[in-house]
Design a protein around this motif. Structure first.
Motif, mmCIF file in Angstrom:
data_model
loop_
_atom_site.group_PDB
_atom_site.id
_atom_site.type_symbol
_atom_site.label_atom_id
_atom_site.label_comp_id
_atom_site.label_asym_id
_atom_site.label_seq_id
_atom_site.Cartn_x
_atom_site.Cartn_y
_atom_site.Cartn_z
ATOM 1 N N LEU A 96 0.824 -1.211 0.000
ATOM 2 C CA LEU A 96 0.000 0.000 0.000
ATOM 3 C C LEU A 96 0.857 1.260 0.000
ATOM 4 C CD1 LEU A 96 -2.984 -0.723 2.417
ATOM 5 C CD2 LEU A 96 -3.052 -0.427 -0.045
ATOM 6 N N GLU A 97 1.915 1.238 0.805
ATOM 7 C CA GLU A 97 2.809 2.397 0.846
ATOM 8 C C GLU A 97 3.453 2.617 -0.514
ATOM 9 O OE1 GLU A 97 5.454 1.481 4.075
ATOM 10 O OE2 GLU A 97 4.159 2.450 5.557
ATOM 11 N N ASP A 98 3.828 1.531 -1.185
ATOM 12 C CA ASP A 98 4.424 1.648 -2.516
ATOM 13 C C ASP A 98 3.401 2.224 -3.499
ATOM 14 O OD1 ASP A 98 6.573 1.271 -4.390
ATOM 15 O OD2 ASP A 98 5.392 -0.392 -5.234
ATOM 16 N N ARG A 99 2.157 1.716 -3.415
ATOM 17 C CA ARG A 99 1.117 2.250 -4.308
ATOM 18 C C ARG A 99 0.846 3.725 -4.006
ATOM 19 N NH1 ARG A 99 -3.764 -1.730 -3.797
ATOM 20 N NH2 ARG A 99 -4.804 -0.033 -4.876
ATOM 21 N N CYS A 100 0.840 4.069 -2.728
ATOM 22 C CA CYS A 100 0.629 5.468 -2.337
ATOM 23 C C CYS A 100 1.770 6.338 -2.856
ATOM 24 C CB CYS A 100 0.517 5.564 -0.815
ATOM 25 S SG CYS A 100 0.142 7.213 -0.208
ATOM 26 N N TYR A 101 3.002 5.838 -2.717
ATOM 27 C CA TYR A 101 4.160 6.570 -3.231
ATOM 28 C C TYR A 101 4.045 6.769 -4.742
ATOM 29 C CZ TYR A 101 8.911 7.433 -4.817
ATOM 30 O OH TYR A 101 10.005 7.953 -5.448
ATOM 31 N N GLN A 102 3.669 5.689 -5.454
ATOM 32 C CA GLN A 102 3.536 5.779 -6.909
ATOM 33 C C GLN A 102 2.422 6.763 -7.282
ATOM 34 O OE1 GLN A 102 5.569 4.618 -9.152
ATOM 35 N NE2 GLN A 102 6.810 3.576 -7.622
ATOM 36 N N ALA A 103 1.308 6.722 -6.530
ATOM 37 C CA ALA A 103 0.198 7.646 -6.798
ATOM 38 C C ALA A 103 0.635 9.092 -6.543
ATOM 39 C CB ALA A 103 -1.005 7.286 -5.933
ATOM 40 N N ASN A 104 1.361 9.313 -5.459
ATOM 41 C CA ASN A 104 1.856 10.665 -5.172
ATOM 42 C C ASN A 104 2.829 11.135 -6.248
ATOM 43 O OD1 ASN A 104 0.361 10.938 -2.843
ATOM 44 N ND2 ASN A 104 1.995 10.280 -1.492
ATOM 45 N N LYS A 105 3.695 10.232 -6.673
ATOM 46 C CA LYS A 105 4.658 10.579 -7.724
ATOM 47 C C LYS A 105 3.920 10.915 -9.013
ATOM 48 C CE LYS A 105 8.708 8.853 -10.115
ATOM 49 N NZ LYS A 105 9.506 7.714 -10.457
ATOM 50 N N ASP A 109 3.858 14.425 -10.982
ATOM 51 C CA ASP A 109 4.174 14.511 -12.411
ATOM 52 C C ASP A 109 3.039 15.188 -13.171
ATOM 53 O OD1 ASP A 109 6.573 13.253 -11.910
ATOM 54 O OD2 ASP A 109 5.919 11.280 -12.656
ATOM 55 N N LEU A 110 1.792 14.790 -12.838
ATOM 56 C CA LEU A 110 0.633 15.397 -13.498
ATOM 57 C C LEU A 110 0.520 16.887 -13.159
ATOM 58 C CD1 LEU A 110 -2.051 12.603 -13.085
ATOM 59 C CD2 LEU A 110 -0.962 13.328 -15.205
ATOM 60 N N LEU A 111 0.803 17.230 -11.911
ATOM 61 C CA LEU A 111 0.763 18.630 -11.497
ATOM 62 C C LEU A 111 1.802 19.445 -12.257
ATOM 63 C CD1 LEU A 111 -0.558 20.663 -9.581
ATOM 64 C CD2 LEU A 111 1.148 20.054 -7.879
ATOM 65 N N GLN A 112 3.008 18.867 -12.397
ATOM 66 C CA GLN A 112 4.047 19.570 -13.148
ATOM 67 C C GLN A 112 3.644 19.712 -14.613
ATOM 68 O OE1 GLN A 112 6.743 21.105 -11.867
ATOM 69 N NE2 GLN A 112 7.001 21.943 -13.907
ATOM 70 N N THR A 113 3.055 18.644 -15.180
ATOM 71 C CA THR A 113 2.593 18.711 -16.574
ATOM 72 C C THR A 113 1.495 19.757 -16.709
ATOM 73 O OG1 THR A 113 3.099 16.362 -16.851
ATOM 74 C CG2 THR A 113 1.607 17.341 -18.453
ATOM 75 N N LEU A 114 0.595 19.830 -15.724
ATOM 76 C CA LEU A 114 -0.459 20.836 -15.742
ATOM 77 C C LEU A 114 0.123 22.243 -15.693
ATOM 78 C CD1 LEU A 114 -3.507 21.485 -15.626
ATOM 79 C CD2 LEU A 114 -3.336 21.342 -13.143
ATOM 80 N N ARG A 115 1.091 22.447 -14.823
ATOM 81 C CA ARG A 115 1.740 23.776 -14.750
ATOM 82 C C ARG A 115 2.421 24.127 -16.062
ATOM 83 N NH1 ARG A 115 4.263 22.993 -8.746
ATOM 84 N NH2 ARG A 115 2.362 23.446 -7.590
ATOM 85 N N ASP A 116 3.126 23.135 -16.622
ATOM 86 C CA ASP A 116 3.783 23.374 -17.912
ATOM 87 C C ASP A 116 2.753 23.692 -18.983
ATOM 88 O OD1 ASP A 116 6.175 22.840 -16.650
ATOM 89 O OD2 ASP A 116 6.406 20.817 -17.492
#
Length: 191
Positions: A96-105, A109-116
């Motif tokens: 679960l922690e790994d999935r949470c980490y991947q989801a946060n990552k 990434d999506l937030l950075q793409t949105l800003r770009d």
């Protein structure tokens, strides 16, 4: 027993001095032996009772020990099962922690793409506004040199806001300008 015999002989001498017969002394001696046997029998009975009681306590202790061993085995089994469950739960939590980490990552990434993308949209908006300012207001007829020169003049006019009235081509060199009809000609490459 030699001590008892000596004590018996001493008593026999004592009895004879008191005038007792040997049969009476012997009888007294037998009574003493019977009393000793009764005492020993009483002690033996008491010891047998104690022995029986101790055996019963030992039997109960062995039963309790067996029950405790079974309970201990059950607890060990339960402990082993709990250890396995804890290990499984730990593995699940790590996953679960790994999935949470991947989801946060992915979110980052999506937030950075949105800003770009937002920056790119703003840049494109500015570019569109700039293009709109440069866009041709008047599109000439391709094979008419007069119309091409008029289009060049209108489209390159520095303050387009002042150009409120449009030219409408009627025929070569003849245009409608607002409600007036005008003739335009080109001399020395100028209108």
């Amino acid at each position: 027993t030699s001590l008892k015999q000596t004590a018996h002989l001493m008593k026999a001498d004592d009895f004879q001095s008191r005038g007792l017969t040997s049969a009476e002394v012997e009888l007294e001696h037998l009574r003493t032996i019977v009393a000793d046997i009764k005492r020993e029998r009483s002690v033996t009975d008491s010891l047998q009772d104690d022995n029986a009681m101790l055996r019963e306590q030992l039997r109960r202790s062995e039963e309790e020990n067996a029950a405790l061993k079974q309970e201990n085995m059950a607890l060990l089994d339960r402990s082993e099962l709990l250890s396995k469950e804890i290990l499984t739960a730990s593995d699940y939590i790590v996953a679960l922690e790994d999935r949470c980490y991947q989801a946060n990552k992915t979110s980052l990434d999506l937030l950075q793409t949105l800003r770009d993308t937002e920056y790119e949209v703003e840049t494109l908006k500015a570019y569109v506004i700039d293009l709109k300012a440069r866009i041709a207001v008047y599109i000439p007829v391709k094979d008419c040199p007069i119309d091409k020169k008029l289009a060049e003049y209108i489209n390159n006019y520095p303050d387009r806001a002042k150009l409120k009235i449009m030219f409408m081509r009627e025929s070569e060199g003849v245009y409608e300008f607002g409600s007036s009809r005008v003739r335009v000609k080109v001399e020395r490459d100028k209108i």
